[in-house]
Motif scaffolding. Structure first.
Motif, PDB file in Angstrom:
ATOM      1  N   ILE A   1      -8.462   3.022 -37.946  1.00  0.00           N
ATOM      2  CA  ILE A   1      -9.180   4.077 -38.648  1.00  0.00           C
ATOM      3  C   ILE A   1      -8.546   4.325 -40.014  1.00  0.00           C
ATOM      4  CG2 ILE A   1      -9.795   6.535 -38.605  1.00  0.00           C
ATOM      5  CD1 ILE A   1      -9.579   6.352 -35.510  1.00  0.00           C
ATOM      6  N   GLN A   2      -9.368   4.395 -41.053  1.00  0.00           N
ATOM      7  CA  GLN A   2      -8.985   4.999 -42.325  1.00  0.00           C
ATOM      8  C   GLN A   2     -10.144   5.905 -42.718  1.00  0.00           C
ATOM      9  OE1 GLN A   2      -7.675   2.411 -45.472  1.00  0.00           O
ATOM     10  NE2 GLN A   2      -7.472   4.083 -46.942  1.00  0.00           N
ATOM     11  N   ASN A   3     -10.060   7.166 -42.275  1.00  0.00           N
ATOM     12  CA  ASN A   3     -11.192   8.091 -42.283  1.00  0.00           C
ATOM     13  C   ASN A   3     -12.295   7.589 -41.350  1.00  0.00           C
ATOM     14  OD1 ASN A   3      -9.776   9.490 -44.240  1.00  0.00           O
ATOM     15  ND2 ASN A   3     -11.431   9.495 -45.736  1.00  0.00           N
ATOM     16  N   GLU A   4     -12.721   6.338 -41.533  1.00  0.00           N
ATOM     17  CA  GLU A   4     -13.774   5.736 -40.722  1.00  0.00           C
ATOM     18  C   GLU A   4     -13.211   4.633 -39.826  1.00  0.00           C
ATOM     19  OE1 GLU A   4     -15.146   8.002 -43.728  1.00  0.00           O
ATOM     20  OE2 GLU A   4     -14.334   6.047 -44.300  1.00  0.00           O
ATOM     21  N   ASN A   5     -14.016   4.233 -38.837  1.00  0.00           N
ATOM     22  CA  ASN A   5     -13.635   3.137 -37.952  1.00  0.00           C
ATOM     23  C   ASN A   5     -13.851   1.817 -38.696  1.00  0.00           C
ATOM     24  OD1 ASN A   5     -13.333   5.124 -35.907  1.00  0.00           O
ATOM     25  ND2 ASN A   5     -15.528   4.995 -35.456  1.00  0.00           N
ATOM     26  N   LEU A   6     -12.761   1.041 -38.847  1.00  0.00           N
ATOM     27  CA  LEU A   6     -12.809  -0.160 -39.689  1.00  0.00           C
ATOM     28  C   LEU A   6     -12.966  -1.451 -38.896  1.00  0.00           C
ATOM     29  CD1 LEU A   6      -9.939   0.610 -42.236  1.00  0.00           C
ATOM     30  CD2 LEU A   6     -12.387   1.068 -42.475  1.00  0.00           C
ATOM     31  N   ILE A   7     -12.255  -1.571 -37.787  1.00  0.00           N
ATOM     32  CA  ILE A   7     -12.287  -2.814 -37.020  1.00  0.00           C
ATOM     33  C   ILE A   7     -12.026  -2.490 -35.559  1.00  0.00           C
ATOM     34  CG2 ILE A   7      -9.834  -3.278 -37.507  1.00  0.00           C
ATOM     35  CD1 ILE A   7     -10.560  -6.294 -37.485  1.00  0.00           C
ATOM     36  N   ALA A   8     -12.773  -3.140 -34.682  1.00  0.00           N
ATOM     37  CA  ALA A   8     -12.606  -2.975 -33.239  1.00  0.00           C
ATOM     38  C   ALA A   8     -12.206  -4.317 -32.643  1.00  0.00           C
ATOM     39  CB  ALA A   8     -13.901  -2.474 -32.603  1.00  0.00           C
TER      40      ALA A   8
ATOM     41  N   VAL B   1     -11.862  -9.837 -32.458  1.00  0.00           N
ATOM     42  CA  VAL B   1     -12.701  -8.901 -33.204  1.00  0.00           C
ATOM     43  C   VAL B   1     -14.065  -8.767 -32.537  1.00  0.00           C
ATOM     44  CG1 VAL B   1     -13.833  -8.453 -35.415  1.00  0.00           C
ATOM     45  CG2 VAL B   1     -11.525  -9.410 -35.366  1.00  0.00           C
ATOM     46  N   LYS B   2     -14.468  -7.513 -32.319  1.00  0.00           N
ATOM     47  CA  LYS B   2     -15.793  -7.231 -31.761  1.00  0.00           C
ATOM     48  C   LYS B   2     -16.750  -6.667 -32.812  1.00  0.00           C
ATOM     49  CE  LYS B   2     -15.901  -8.151 -27.501  1.00  0.00           C
ATOM     50  NZ  LYS B   2     -16.490  -9.441 -27.109  1.00  0.00           N
ATOM     51  N   ALA B   3     -16.196  -6.056 -33.853  1.00  0.00           N
ATOM     52  CA  ALA B   3     -16.990  -5.561 -34.978  1.00  0.00           C
ATOM     53  C   ALA B   3     -16.028  -5.255 -36.113  1.00  0.00           C
ATOM     54  CB  ALA B   3     -17.779  -4.306 -34.607  1.00  0.00           C
ATOM     55  N   ILE B   4     -16.516  -5.402 -37.361  1.00  0.00           N
ATOM     56  CA  ILE B   4     -15.646  -5.218 -38.513  1.00  0.00           C
ATOM     57  C   ILE B   4     -16.459  -4.661 -39.686  1.00  0.00           C
ATOM     58  CG2 ILE B   4     -15.970  -7.596 -39.342  1.00  0.00           C
ATOM     59  CD1 ILE B   4     -12.945  -7.582 -40.095  1.00  0.00           C
ATOM     60  N   VAL B   5     -15.801  -3.845 -40.506  1.00  0.00           N
ATOM     61  CA  VAL B   5     -16.407  -3.237 -41.681  1.00  0.00           C
ATOM     62  C   VAL B   5     -16.999  -4.319 -42.607  1.00  0.00           C
ATOM     63  CG1 VAL B   5     -14.199  -3.269 -42.952  1.00  0.00           C
ATOM     64  CG2 VAL B   5     -15.891  -1.513 -43.481  1.00  0.00           C
ATOM     65  N   PRO B   6     -18.182  -4.114 -43.196  1.00  0.00           N
ATOM     66  CA  PRO B   6     -18.924  -2.855 -43.305  1.00  0.00           C
ATOM     67  C   PRO B   6     -19.877  -2.537 -42.166  1.00  0.00           C
ATOM     68  CG  PRO B   6     -19.985  -4.523 -44.658  1.00  0.00           C
ATOM     69  CD  PRO B   6     -18.736  -5.158 -44.102  1.00  0.00           C
TER      70      PRO B   6
ATOM     71  N   PRO C   1     -11.927 -12.079 -41.798  1.00  0.00           N
ATOM     72  CA  PRO C   1     -13.093 -12.106 -42.682  1.00  0.00           C
ATOM     73  C   PRO C   1     -14.251 -11.320 -42.074  1.00  0.00           C
ATOM     74  CG  PRO C   1     -12.995 -14.131 -41.422  1.00  0.00           C
ATOM     75  CD  PRO C   1     -11.753 -13.354 -41.063  1.00  0.00           C
ATOM     76  N   PHE C   2     -15.223 -10.994 -42.918  1.00  0.00           N
ATOM     77  CA  PHE C   2     -16.412 -10.338 -42.386  1.00  0.00           C
ATOM     78  C   PHE C   2     -17.264 -11.332 -41.611  1.00  0.00           C
ATOM     79  CE2 PHE C   2     -20.979  -9.345 -42.788  1.00  0.00           C
ATOM     80  CZ  PHE C   2     -20.989  -8.204 -41.992  1.00  0.00           C
ATOM     81  N   ILE C   3     -17.574 -10.963 -40.379  1.00  0.00           N
ATOM     82  CA  ILE C   3     -18.541 -11.700 -39.567  1.00  0.00           C
ATOM     83  C   ILE C   3     -19.516 -10.659 -39.033  1.00  0.00           C
ATOM     84  CG2 ILE C   3     -18.932 -13.206 -37.582  1.00  0.00           C
ATOM     85  CD1 ILE C   3     -16.034 -14.100 -37.798  1.00  0.00           C
ATOM     86  N   SER C   4     -20.801 -10.869 -39.253  1.00  0.00           N
ATOM     87  CA  SER C   4     -21.794  -9.895 -38.815  1.00  0.00           C
ATOM     88  C   SER C   4     -21.777  -9.781 -37.289  1.00  0.00           C
ATOM     89  CB  SER C   4     -23.178 -10.300 -39.286  1.00  0.00           C
ATOM     90  OG  SER C   4     -23.610 -11.475 -38.619  1.00  0.00           O
ATOM     91  N   ILE C   5     -22.146  -8.594 -36.809  1.00  0.00           N
ATOM     92  CA  ILE C   5     -22.130  -8.408 -35.349  1.00  0.00           C
ATOM     93  C   ILE C   5     -23.158  -9.285 -34.651  1.00  0.00           C
ATOM     94  CG2 ILE C   5     -21.192  -6.071 -35.468  1.00  0.00           C
ATOM     95  CD1 ILE C   5     -24.081  -5.100 -34.869  1.00  0.00           C
ATOM     96  N   GLU C   6     -24.177  -9.719 -35.386  1.00  0.00           N
ATOM     97  CA  GLU C   6     -25.130 -10.634 -34.776  1.00  0.00           C
ATOM     98  C   GLU C   6     -24.471 -11.965 -34.427  1.00  0.00           C
ATOM     99  OE1 GLU C   6     -27.592  -8.529 -38.093  1.00  0.00           O
ATOM    100  OE2 GLU C   6     -25.476  -8.938 -37.603  1.00  0.00           O
ATOM    101  N   ARG C   7     -23.405 -12.331 -35.173  1.00  0.00           N
ATOM    102  CA  ARG C   7     -22.741 -13.634 -34.943  1.00  0.00           C
ATOM    103  C   ARG C   7     -21.494 -13.524 -34.099  1.00  0.00           C
ATOM    104  NH1 ARG C   7     -21.198 -15.304 -40.516  1.00  0.00           N
ATOM    105  NH2 ARG C   7     -20.208 -17.015 -39.397  1.00  0.00           N
ATOM    106  N   ILE C   8     -20.972 -12.306 -33.903  1.00  0.00           N
ATOM    107  CA  ILE C   8     -19.767 -12.148 -33.081  1.00  0.00           C
ATOM    108  C   ILE C   8     -20.160 -12.184 -31.613  1.00  0.00           C
ATOM    109  CG2 ILE C   8     -17.907 -10.564 -32.402  1.00  0.00           C
ATOM    110  CD1 ILE C   8     -17.842  -9.556 -35.258  1.00  0.00           C
TER     111      ILE C   8
END
Length: 362
Positions: A281-288, A294-299, A354-361
């Motif tokens: 968390i940095q104010n918001e949830n950044l990475i799970a 990784v299950k989800a990542i910003v943005p 790196p950013f990977i969309s949740i559709e691809r994770i």
């Protein structure tokens, strides 16, 4: 659209969801807007298409650590003062205001400003969620300068900041906000109606209202509200969402540092999930992550919801023992371009992944 009290309640819930844990407690903002409605003031929300190209729009917001709001509740006038100070600096009156982000209290601050100054509020924002840094705006990504900006506190102090770029604007204003007690109220990214239509994420206020309405209607109909929400998302710009974890919070580490709420929440999995999830968390949830994966990542959005009530939980309200369901939601394509990821992708938060969309994770 003239906002009513039921829509306001729905907006607070939807904005807490879209805020991915950040943006400040929407309950406080809801009370401020409700006071305006009780006084007979109008909250007039307009579609971006209704803006004339030459209209001046000045967004308003709170900046700083959301945890500070728990002890330093605003009156609602601070952001209004910032807008008026910026008007004087620019030598021109604003013809509308709007959110810089749709998350939490920053979905409601412009409603208070608009109601008290008689300005329409544009249905859109510059983040499509909440982010901790002021340069992390689609406004800035696509060419709008954030400064000059006005930063005010509850005592009437105000600083006008003119920076060479949006990152420097963030750095300077963050120092001012810290001196003002950890949070402050701002007017920034003054722009034309044409720029709003070109750079904003449209209709996010009405989206937040619809999210709150979907959850409320599902609960009143004894349906599963989270499943109802997931069924609603494909009809929006956010298109895709899924449950990525469920369990009980077993640890929360949180501190206010350098004007941000920094921390980590650990969730012990319950069947069928098992194992544990950690969310940074940095104010918001950044990475799970689950077991380092990784299950989800910003943005993309990482939204923690109370399993029993389907209420979104902001970062300052996370507590040991809460039973939670974690959702990941895709963001609009305007937030996934290379230009956008250069401003608010994972590397901008010091994340190595790196950013990977949740559709691809998987």
């Amino acid at each position: 659209m003239k906002l009513n009290s039921q829509q306001l309640c729905d907006l607070a819930v939807g904005a807490a969801f879209l805020g991915t844990g950040g943006g400040g407690d929407p309950y406080v903002g809801r009370l401020m807007v409700q006071q305006c409605l009780d006084e007979g003031l109008e909250v007039n929300i307009i579609d971006p298409s209704e803006l004339a190209d030459d209209m001046l729009v000045i967004p308003t917001a709170m900046m700083g650590a959301p945890t500070v709001l728990v002890e330093k509740i605003p009156s609602g006038e601070e952001a209004m003062f910032s807008l008026q100070r910026l008007e004087r600096h620019l030598g021109r009156k604003a013809q509308a205001t709007m959110p810089i982000e749709i998350g939490g209290i920053n979905s409601t601050i412009p409603l208070v400003v608009g109601a008290r100054l008689g300005l329409p509020i544009v249905d859109g924002d510059g983040m499509g969620r909440a982010f901790p840094f002021l340069e992390m705006e689609t406004f800035g990504v696509y060419g709008v300068s954030g400064s000059p900006m006005a930063v005010s506190d509850e005592y009437g102090d105000c600083a006008i900041i003119e920076a060479v770029d949006n990152r420097q604007m963030e750095w300077l204003s963050r120092a001012v906000a810290i001196r003002m007690g950890g949070c402050a109220y701002i007017a920034e990214y003054a722009m034309s109606g044409a720029d709003v239509k070109r750079t904003a994420i449209p209709n996010t206020l009405s989206l937040a209202i619809r999210i709150g309405e979907v959850l409320r209607n599902a609960k009143s109909s004894h349906e599963n509200p989270i499943e109802a929400l997931l069924g609603f998302l494909p009809s929006t710009l956010y298109r895709y969402g899924r449950i990525i974890f469920g369990g009980k919070i077993i640890d929360v580490m949180r501190e206010t540092k350098a004007g941000f709420s920094i921390g980590r929440v650990t969730i012990g999995g319950l069947p069928p999930f098992g194992s544990t999830m950690e969310i940074e968390i940095q104010n918001e949830n950044l990475i799970a992550r689950v077991d380092g994966k990784v299950k989800a990542i910003v943005p993309d959005l990482i939204c923690i919801m109370n399993t029993e009530t389907a209420e979104p939980i902001t970062s300052e309200n996370l507590r040991y023992g809460q039973r939670v369901t974690v959702l990941a939601v895709s963001v609009p394509e305007i937030m996934r371009t290379p230009e956008a990821l250069d401003v608010f992708g994972p590397a901008c938060f010091g994340l190595k992944e790196p950013f990977i969309s949740i559709e691809r994770i998987g």
